[in-house]
Design an enzyme around this catalytic site. Structure first.
Site, PDB file in Angstrom:
ATOM      1  N   PHE A  55       0.800  -1.227   0.000  1.00  0.00           N
ATOM      2  CA  PHE A  55       0.000   0.000   0.000  1.00  0.00           C
ATOM      3  C   PHE A  55       0.827   1.269   0.000  1.00  0.00           C
ATOM      4  O   PHE A  55       0.334   2.336  -0.356  1.00  0.00           O
ATOM      5  CB  PHE A  55      -0.978  -0.012   1.179  1.00  0.00           C
ATOM      6  CG  PHE A  55      -0.519   0.752   2.395  1.00  0.00           C
ATOM      7  CD1 PHE A  55       0.321   0.188   3.323  1.00  0.00           C
ATOM      8  CD2 PHE A  55      -0.950   2.053   2.598  1.00  0.00           C
ATOM      9  CE1 PHE A  55       0.744   0.894   4.437  1.00  0.00           C
ATOM     10  CE2 PHE A  55      -0.544   2.776   3.724  1.00  0.00           C
ATOM     11  CZ  PHE A  55       0.309   2.197   4.640  1.00  0.00           C
ATOM     12  N   LYS A  56       2.101   1.176   0.387  1.00  0.00           N
ATOM     13  CA  LYS A  56       2.883   2.411   0.479  1.00  0.00           C
ATOM     14  C   LYS A  56       3.067   3.085  -0.880  1.00  0.00           C
ATOM     15  O   LYS A  56       3.322   4.280  -0.959  1.00  0.00           O
ATOM     16  CB  LYS A  56       4.194   2.149   1.191  1.00  0.00           C
ATOM     17  CG  LYS A  56       3.904   1.724   2.629  1.00  0.00           C
ATOM     18  CD  LYS A  56       5.076   1.738   3.529  1.00  0.00           C
ATOM     19  CE  LYS A  56       4.673   1.479   4.973  1.00  0.00           C
ATOM     20  NZ  LYS A  56       4.043   0.151   5.181  1.00  0.00           N
ATOM     21  N   ASP A  57       2.893   2.308  -1.957  1.00  0.00           N
ATOM     22  CA  ASP A  57       2.932   2.921  -3.296  1.00  0.00           C
ATOM     23  C   ASP A  57       1.858   3.996  -3.457  1.00  0.00           C
ATOM     24  O   ASP A  57       2.051   4.945  -4.213  1.00  0.00           O
ATOM     25  CB  ASP A  57       2.685   1.855  -4.376  1.00  0.00           C
ATOM     26  CG  ASP A  57       3.842   0.877  -4.497  1.00  0.00           C
ATOM     27  OD1 ASP A  57       4.991   1.274  -4.236  1.00  0.00           O
ATOM     28  OD2 ASP A  57       3.587  -0.287  -4.850  1.00  0.00           O
TER      29      ASP A  57
END
Ligand SMILES: *Cc1c(COP(=O)(O)O)cnc(C)c1O
Length: 499
Positions: free
Chosen positions: A119-121
């Site tokens: 999810f950090k993208d």
């Protein structure tokens, strides 16, 4: 115009800066985190507009509410590039963050279709663009050297976001035995001429404290200045990381309305697998903006420092650090919790509590603060075997494959529902592709053990009929470029070495 101030700014408005400056600086000089002075409201009119938009336009729209000093067209262009179909793959026309319904009241937001399958993208594809714009807007001539401490996923996501971006260099520190083999391989094989990756002997908190120490060291800042650069952060303590995360909560609410799953104005609960408290704080901001959110469920693994905090008001990091199968949540200091303490309790109290955390490794929050906090937040945690059980059950009963972090959230959501009887529609944040943690997921499903990661992913794909994301199958066979391991006290030297 919305200005930003530090969570430890006890004099109030002494250090009031624009969003571009906040994104450029990362951490405030007093050691606090930047927060907006006020929160914009999602009016009925704005909601109408958002409802009709796609993800990219929603992102530009919501970001422009917080980054008022930015040019709107530049924000729109940044969002368009960051959330393109090239970068977020495998979702068809559902946009970068599709919502999947597992039952009548449980909906999952898949936040892992980006270049690193986690999810950090969602934040780190756009954050470097926000920084680039901030450097230009503030007339910055120096190079920004981004320092990142990672428990695994942030590192690779930051490397992918910043590599070959003009005017920026990036160094990522990861705990040598604190990340999965896949995460390590992803980082070690990163392309780009402006990137460096270094392993640190210690756990994530050692790496994070090392980076924080560099940021707050005046002498190092001057030395950097002399060499024409300054330090910047990409960790979730940077406002530029947090702001883009608000978008997917608002956007998925719009999607649920559009698909008829809920009616406009209906409340939802949101459950987030939590480590550094950034992702769930973004959901809280969405609530502060007026998104109809009832409760926020903080899901933890057996490093359950937040569960204990919500239950007792005592935050105590002096406890055994446990390595779990959800390593991105193996954290004993949840940095972004400071933003919540500030929002509810104000700067003077935050300053005192953070001082206590630094000196004694713990603090006790006043009862009235905890009462307010518990109006919005619930905390649950899952043991390792419960996490495995949740992966197996979710696959067998729903035919839906989840990674270990998402399983923690789903399991905690279930505990919440059975404990409270609250059947409000739930949004669960799914933070990683199951293939990113293929060995643990395979074990949970009872598949035979193998030490070969590629073979493991292939077998998982075969058994489940799910597709391996391209970014994951792609790392095998790439050249390993970074192999250095250091002690925490060597960290300050690294950015000054030429590479
Ligand atoms: C970073 C991460 C988390 C924790 O998110 P925070 O914003 O730090 O609370 C959860 N799951 C995965 C897969 C992550 O990479």
């Amino acid at each position: 115009m919305i200005y930003y101030r530090s969570t430890r700014d006890i004099k109030a408005a002494y250090d009031r800066i624009t969003s571009a400056e906040a994104i450029k600086k990362g951490l405030a000089d007093d050691g606090g985190l930047y927060v907006p002075e006020k929160y914009p409201t999602i009016t009925d009119e704005l909601f109408d507009t958002l409802l009709k938009m796609d993800y990219t336009d929603r992102a530009a729209c919501i970001l422009s509410l917080f980054l008022e000093d930015y040019d709107r067209k530049a924000l729109a262009a940044a969002a368009r590039e960051a959330y393109s179909e090239e970068r977020f793959t495998g979702t068809g026309h559902a946009g970068p963050a599709p919502v999947v319904s597992l039952s009548d009241n449980i909906n999952v937001i898949e936040l892992w279709h980006g270049p690193t399958s986690a999810f950090k993208d969602m934040a780190l594809q756009i954050m470097p663009r926000l920084l680039s714009l901030a450097l230009a807007m503030t007339g910055e001539k120096r190079l920004a050297h981004i320092l990142v401490a990672t428990s695994g996923d942030t590192g690779k996501a930051a490397l992918e976001g910043y590599r070959d971006v003009d005017g920026v260099k990036i160094t990522v520190f990861y705990p040598v035995d604190g990340v999965s083999r896949m995460q390590k391989l992803q980082m070690q094989t990163t392309y780009g001429s402006n990137v460096n990756v270094v392993a640190v002997r210690g756990n994530f908190d050692d790496a994070q404290n090392g980076v924080k120490a560099i940021f707050s060291d005046r002498a190092l800042a001057e030395k950097a200045e002399g060499q024409g650069f300054f330090f910047g952060s990409a960790n979730s303590i940077n406002w530029g990381r947090l702001a883009p995360q608000i978008v997917y909560y608002v956007s998925s609410y719009c999607d649920l309305v559009r698909s008829g799953k809920i009616r406009r104005g209906d409340k939802v609960n949101i459950c987030v697998p939590t480590g550094n408290f950034g992702n769930i704080f973004a959901a809280y901001i969405a609530k502060l903006m007026g998104l109809p959110v009832k409760r926020l469920i903080v899901a933890s693994n057996s490093n359950n420092v937040l569960t204990d905090f919500i239950a007792t008001g005592i935050y105590n990091r002096t406890r055994e650090f446990k390595k779990t199968i959800s390593p991105s949540m193996d954290i004993l200091i949840s940095s972004n919790l400071e933003r919540l303490l500030f929002t509810i309790g104000g700067a003077p109290l935050t300053d005192v509590l953070m001082d206590s955390l630094r000196s004694f490794g713990m603090y006790k929050a006043p009862d009235n603060l905890m009462e307010l906090l518990r109006k919005d937040f619930s905390g649950y945690y899952l043991t390792e075997s419960e996490t495995e059980e949740c992966i197996r059950k979710t696959f067998e009963e729903k035919g839906y494959l989840v990674d270990t972090h998402t399983a923690v959230a789903l399991g905690c959501a279930e505990k919440f529902i059975s404990g409270t009887g609250d059947t409000t529609p739930l949004l669960v944040a799914s933070t990683a592709s199951p293939f990113k943690f293929a060995p643990a997921v395979s074990k949970a499903l009872g598949l035979e053990k193998t030490d070969d990661d590629l073979q493991c992913m292939n077998r998982l794909a075969e058994y489940t009929g799910c597709r391996i994301p391209d970014p994951l199958s792609g790392v095998f066979g790439r050249e390993i470029r970074f192999t250095e391991t250091i002690d925490p006290d060597e960290m300050p030297e690294i950015p000054f070495r030429s590479r």
